[in-house]
Design an enzyme around this catalytic site. Structure first.
Site, short mmCIF file in Angstrom:
data_model
loop_
_atom_site.label_atom_id
_atom_site.label_comp_id
_atom_site.label_asym_id
_atom_site.label_seq_id
_atom_site.Cartn_x
_atom_site.Cartn_y
_atom_site.Cartn_z
NE ARG A 31 51.63 -9.66 14.82
CZ ARG A 31 50.40 -10.16 15.03
NH1 ARG A 31 49.34 -9.56 14.52
NH2 ARG A 31 50.24 -11.26 15.75
CD GLU A 72 50.17 -3.08 17.42
OE1 GLU A 72 49.76 -3.87 18.30
OE2 GLU A 72 49.93 -3.22 16.22
CG HIS A 124 46.58 -5.47 17.15
ND1 HIS A 124 47.92 -5.72 17.14
CD2 HIS A 124 46.00 -6.56 16.57
CE1 HIS A 124 48.16 -6.90 16.57
NE2 HIS A 124 46.99 -7.43 16.22
#
Ligand code: DGY
Length: 320
Positions: free
Chosen positions: A237, A266, A284
């Site tokens: 993350r 993000e 991602h």
């Protein structure tokens, strides 16, 4: 209003499973992440929610779901959900562990190799027509054999990542609250304090979940401990790494490079990162294989159905 709400269309095997159970569901129509406001508007009569890691399942959202009984996250990480609040309100939360382990571990190696062997740079070089013949010094990278690979977090994905690398001849250090006997027996991995790992490793890969205690776990101080040639890989993350501190270190040549699949905010990737050549940037896609995403879809639906039927879902992460 439907009893079940999906914030995004999930892969077909999951929808087929859901169709076997009911047709009383709605999918958020635009193919883009739902906002907190839209969630609040859409889930007032919903009992079961299938959501993504991009969906902010905040207190306000949870409060707006007056009939909500289960939140089935389509991800293994569930830092997008206010888990304590959901738990206090007796709402079950589930995730999709295991089925994306291989995909994420494979992508971590892809990212590591992209950094060590300058794959992205080499691809651009070739496309730009700059390849004018083999050269003894063209695009030299770093070999793996004998180097130290440090992993922070030796759970499912961290372990799979290291095990897949048997054969590359790296020495493994890991930092984790628990001893990982499998890793130690199969790879000779040594458990060390994070500080030692950061000082000694040539490649550092993060495999921990995001919580209050891991937010900016890798900050300016930790980055300053890294070798100037070190390469940091993050497929976990974004907020685990202080992105500003990382950018400074990359710009100043304090570390060798980075491979990032995740970002602090993000989907925003800071312009400064984009301009750097010693970093490989992915959007991602850790779990983005057909196999993993299909299995995640089925798992999320199975969790949801179990919860709605009053059974304990197989992957319940709260209300033990
Ligand atoms: C997860 O499931 O948490 C992953 O980040 C998805 O790629």
């Amino acid at each position: 209003m439907s009893k079940i709400f999906l914030t995004r269309r999930i892969p077909k095997p999951g929808l087929m499973k859901l169709n076997e159970y009911t047709d009383d569901y709605a999918i958020f129509p635009p193919d883009k992440p739902i906002t907190e406001k839209e969630l609040i508007e859409d889930i007032s009569s919903v009992e079961g929610l299938i959501c993504l890691l991009t969906d902010p399942i905040t207190r306000n959202v949870i409060d707006s779901g007056r009939k909500l009984r289960i939140i089935a996250n389509y991800a293994v990480g569930y830092d997008n959900i206010d888990i304590d609040y959901a738990t206090n309100k007796g709402i079950i939360v589930t995730n999709t562990p295991g089925v994306l382990t291989d995909a994420t571990a494979e992508l971590t190696w892809a990212l590591l190799f992209a950094c060590t062997r300058r794959i992205v740079e080499a691809d651009m070089f070739s496309r730009e027509g700059r390849f004018d013949g083999w050269s003894p010094t063209l695009l030299l990278g770093k070999g793996l054999k004998g180097k130290i690979l440090g992993i922070i977090g030796a759970g499912r994905i961290g372990t799979a990542f290291v095990l897949k690398g048997i054969g590359f001849g790296v020495k493994v250090l890991y930092s984790d609250p628990y001893i990982n006997e499998v890793l130690e027996k199969k790879t000779g991995a040594k458990r060390v304090k994070m500080e030692e790992l950061l000082r000694k490793s040539d490649f550092i890969s993060l495999h921990i979940s995001l919580k209050e205690s891991t937010h900016h776990l890798i900050g300016a101080r930790e980055i300053s401990l890294l070798k100037p040639s070190a390469c940091l890989i993050n497929t976990s993350r974004g907020p685990i790494v202080d992105e500003k501190a990382l950018i400074r270190a990359l710009k100043d040549g304090k570390i060798g490079g980075a491979g990032l699949d995740v970002y602090e905010d993000e989907p925003n990737i800071p312009e400064e990162l984009i301009e750097l050549t010693n970093v490989v940037l992915l959007p991602h896609i850790g779990s983005a294989t057909h196999e993993a995403r299909n299995k995640m879809a089925v798992m999320a639906v199975e969790n949801l159905i179990a919860g709605l039927e009053g059974k304990k879902p197989p992957n319940q992460v709260n209300i033990k």
